[in-house]
Design an enzyme around this catalytic site. Sequence first.
Site, PDB file in Angstrom:
ATOM      1  N   GLU A  53      17.845  57.287  41.355  1.00  0.00           N
ATOM      2  CA  GLU A  53      16.584  56.554  41.472  1.00  0.00           C
ATOM      3  C   GLU A  53      16.817  55.353  42.382  1.00  0.00           C
ATOM      4  OE1 GLU A  53      14.765  55.466  37.737  1.00  0.00           O
ATOM      5  OE2 GLU A  53      13.965  53.605  38.576  1.00  0.00           O
ATOM      6  N   GLU A  66       9.985  46.483  42.652  1.00  0.00           N
ATOM      7  CA  GLU A  66       9.450  46.338  41.300  1.00  0.00           C
ATOM      8  C   GLU A  66       9.073  44.874  41.101  1.00  0.00           C
ATOM      9  OE1 GLU A  66      11.338  49.112  38.129  1.00  0.00           O
ATOM     10  OE2 GLU A  66      13.009  48.237  39.235  1.00  0.00           O
TER      11      GLU A  66
END
Length: 415
Positions: free
Chosen positions: A149, A154
């Site tokens: 990932e 974010e």
Amino acid sequence: MIRLIKSKQTYFILLFAALVVALFPAPKANAAYTLVWSDEFDGPTINTNNWAFEIGTGSGGWGNNELQYYTNRSDNARIENGNLVIEAKRESYGGMNYTSARLKTQGKKSFKYGRIEARIKLPNGQGLWPAFWTLGADIATVNWPRSGEIDIMEHVNNENNTYGFIHWDANGHVSYGGPSQSFDVTQYHVYSIEWTPSAIKWFVDGVQFREANIANNINSTEEFHKEHFLLLNMAVGGNWPGSPNASTPFPSKMYVDYVRVYQDVANPPGDIVSGGTYKLINPKSGKALDVSGAGTANGTNVQIWTDNGTGAQKWTIYRNANGTYKLINVNSTLALDVEGIGTANGTNVQVWTDSGNAAQTWNITRNADGTYKLINPNSGKALDVASAGTDNGTNVQIWTDNGTDAQKWNLIRVQ
């Protein structure tokens, strides 16, 4: 999206990996990037050739105890004024108290290496967790974190920075990353990574804030040397941001102006020579990519057949200006073609007059075992032997990239 560390052993593995990455940075990228794919969100609706929706709550709130129900409603995801809008709402739906949206290119578009970027405007608010990220295309077979990932961006709560992380498996879940510089996240900014065989670098508006060394699979980072698909979402609540409170604004909107993928087209994969003629041998069956009956008519089927060295099994590979390839059959002079420019699993592969359209372009990627896979960028799907067959005459089609032997080809140069 971040998953929490669940054991002391995993914590020390993570710490060791982070120290090695920090102490031994990879060389700087020097790539001649060319735009290979984008979504500018300038149509009337979300382009379902590019994006699919996750629906529901996921197992345990997608592994993070998130509080939203993801829908495919226009209430939660739509196009407005040239932007993709992902909207989180406070409402009772599907047994949850919030709704939002999570879009992914899984099964449609996947990429390995290059610069991946998006121009995004974010909301602030306790319990909000918008993200732009990737997962390994093989997640359905190897599961997370072995899929790998890459969190390109974010953001949590009211912080004046974003985060970049990678997650992978090294005898347990490990991760590396951290925060960006400070800035106003509620304005548009370009969030990007530069991803090469040596490193992953994170940027905000072109300013680098983090770098991870992945050269030679250091720290078991082989997850970052394979295809990944893209995701955009806004979670509500979860282990990292915590729950919303009375101050959290609802509805809250994340605006995505565009998503773009650039790749280095100056260097073809492996030792492929543009203009060279090859036979493509499927290693599972030992049989060659073959034009049925040595046909020369448009629409003649492509199959596998015993390697016999005829022109029906010889393909001249030419590199296109954008770094993709076309394969021209020596006997017929027709191109390897996806029937009807199709994008569905099982769409037939044939030969057709060389037109340079999306049905006839292929990304050629070398696998770790030295074989190659051919991905049609229009569909994001791989050249595949139907049902992993081994018999003469078994049909060749496109299918979701899954890394199986049915999608592997040895490229053997014949002239």
